[in-house]
Design a protein around this motif. Structure first.
Motif, PDB file in Angstrom:
ATOM      1  N   ILE A 148       1.668   0.458  -0.850  1.00 40.99           N
ATOM      2  CA  ILE A 148       1.696  -1.001  -0.777  1.00 40.99           C
ATOM      3  C   ILE A 148       1.300  -1.576  -2.115  1.00 40.99           C
ATOM      4  CG2 ILE A 148       1.170  -1.073   1.692  1.00 40.99           C
ATOM      5  CD1 ILE A 148      -1.724  -1.834   0.866  1.00 40.99           C
ATOM      6  N   LYS A 150      -0.518  -5.183  -3.756  1.00 35.78           N
ATOM      7  CA  LYS A 150      -1.248  -6.388  -3.408  1.00 35.78           C
ATOM      8  C   LYS A 150      -1.895  -6.933  -4.668  1.00 35.78           C
ATOM      9  CE  LYS A 150      -4.680  -5.547  -0.578  1.00 35.78           C
ATOM     10  NZ  LYS A 150      -5.479  -4.943   0.523  1.00 35.78           N
ATOM     11  N   ASN A 155      -6.936 -12.832  -2.833  1.00 35.50           N
ATOM     12  CA  ASN A 155      -5.816 -13.381  -2.068  1.00 35.50           C
ATOM     13  C   ASN A 155      -5.432 -14.757  -2.598  1.00 35.50           C
ATOM     14  OD1 ASN A 155      -5.762 -11.197  -0.131  1.00 35.50           O
ATOM     15  ND2 ASN A 155      -7.666 -12.051   0.675  1.00 35.50           N
ATOM     16  N   TYR A 170       1.319 -12.023  -0.270  1.00 31.81           N
ATOM     17  CA  TYR A 170       1.003 -11.117   0.821  1.00 31.81           C
ATOM     18  C   TYR A 170       1.053  -9.658   0.357  1.00 31.81           C
ATOM     19  CZ  TYR A 170       1.770 -15.099   3.974  1.00 31.81           C
ATOM     20  OH  TYR A 170       1.704 -16.309   4.608  1.00 31.81           O
ATOM     21  N   THR A 171       0.412  -8.798   1.135  1.00 34.60           N
ATOM     22  CA  THR A 171       0.542  -7.358   0.926  1.00 34.60           C
ATOM     23  C   THR A 171       1.958  -6.944   1.326  1.00 34.60           C
ATOM     24  OG1 THR A 171      -1.802  -7.029   1.428  1.00 34.60           O
ATOM     25  CG2 THR A 171      -0.358  -5.104   1.615  1.00 34.60           C
ATOM     26  N   LYS A 190      -0.586   3.464   1.785  1.00 34.17           N
ATOM     27  CA  LYS A 190      -0.355   2.742   3.041  1.00 34.17           C
ATOM     28  C   LYS A 190      -0.951   3.547   4.188  1.00 34.17           C
ATOM     29  CE  LYS A 190       3.449   1.144   6.010  1.00 34.17           C
ATOM     30  NZ  LYS A 190       3.334   2.175   7.062  1.00 34.17           N
ATOM     31  N   ASP A 222       0.540  -7.130   6.918  1.00 37.24           N
ATOM     32  CA  ASP A 222      -0.443  -8.154   6.533  1.00 37.24           C
ATOM     33  C   ASP A 222      -0.576  -9.125   7.692  1.00 37.24           C
ATOM     34  OD1 ASP A 222      -1.903 -10.268   5.402  1.00 37.24           O
ATOM     35  OD2 ASP A 222      -1.083  -9.891   3.412  1.00 37.24           O
TER      36      ASP A 222
END
Length: 300
Positions: A148, A150, A155, A170-171, A190, A222
């Motif tokens: 993943i 991010k 955030n 978003y992830t 992940k 997410d």
């Protein structure tokens, strides 16, 4: 007197203030659009804006929620004098903030943002399980479908992309390679979770909620991609005592005494993801009947 440093229309602040009224506690709320002047009265430091004013020695506790104290600086025509006086004003402002942070407090303006990479390293050193991660500027060594990406910086939201539009980062699962290079990004293993956990920490105590997001394709990667038509099931949850103790050690080492912390559970392991000192927690409070807004008001 309680000093609350927040932003306009910040819902969590509003809920805590309702409890302060119930408890008949005196407070001052400072928002991000206020600019203060530092003055002296009666040989005491006094700060004043168009909306609020107070002596710093009247403040008994401080809750830093968001935003920050801003100060007006005097300007001088001579560039050398202006530079010299700017330094003096900087240290005066620093003194005011540090004096306020020496009071009973919930979080601090001076360290409201934490370095995610350093936090992960500290979490590993304390014995928390962390999904393997690395930094890269290309996808040459990515395992498709098993990695993943991010943000490095928590955030973030991108405001004012265009009129009435903002973006949330978003992830995402990496499902294809890119031929070009890009800014160094954060990649992580992940984990096919059993469920997610959002924990709220305040002064050594944790309140947690399990989020069953894994069976919904929209929220699987997410959970913040909320499914309003069929919301995830959320329930109160108790983390193991040893995990809560490690959270306490981590938060103590970082200095913020309050924050929202994310985990994912897989089999018998709890994987630490991140901590956000000013993260949202009203959903945890309301869904699980924790009354966290009251907890904050009582502490203040």
């Amino acid at each position: 007197m309680i000093l609350i440093i927040s932003k306009n229309k910040e819902a969590t602040t509003d809920e805590v203030i309702k409890w302060l009224f119930v408890m008949d506690k005196k407070f001052i709320r400072v928002n991000e659009d206020e600019v203060f002047e530092i003055k002296t009265k009666e040989k005491r430091i006094y700060i004043e804006s168009s909306k609020n004013s107070f002596f710093i020695d009247e403040i008994e506790s401080v809750w830093y929620r968001r935003g920050g104290l801003k100060f007006k600086r005097l300007q001088y025509e001579n560039p050398s004098v202006d530079m010299h006086m700017s330094e003096h004003q900087h240290w005066l402002e620093d003194y005011v903030i540090k004096m306020l942070e020496s009071k009973k407090y919930i979080n601090k303006q001076s360290n409201c943002h934490v370095n995610k990479l350093l936090v992960l390293k500290k979490a590993e050193n304390l014995g928390l399980d962390v999904p393997s991660y690395y930094l890269a500027e290309n996808t040459n060594h990515i395992h498709l479908g098993q990695s993943i990406v991010k943000p490095i910086a928590g955030n973030p939201t991108l405001e004012n992309i265009s009129e009435d539009i903002y973006g949330v980062m978003y992830t995402a699962v990496i499902d294809k390679y890119r031929t070009d290079e890009f800014f160094i990004s954060f990649f992580q293993e992940k984990i096919d979770k059993d469920f997610e956990i959002r924990a709220f920490y305040l002064n050594g105590k944790c309140w947690s909620m399990a989020i069953f997001s894994q069976k919904d394709q929209q929220t699987k990667v997410d959970y913040r991609k909320y499914n309003d038509k069929k919301p995830n099931r959320n329930v109160p949850y108790k983390l193991p005592d040893n995990i809560e103790e490690k959270i306490h050690q981590l938060m103590t080492s970082l200095d913020p005494n309050c924050g929202s912390i994310d985990f994912i559970k897989k089999d018998n392991k709890f994987y630490f993801l991140e901590v956000n000192p000013v993260g949202q927690f009203l959903n945890v409070s309301r869904i699980c009947n924790y009354f966290l807004d009251r907890e904050i008001a009582e502490y203040l």
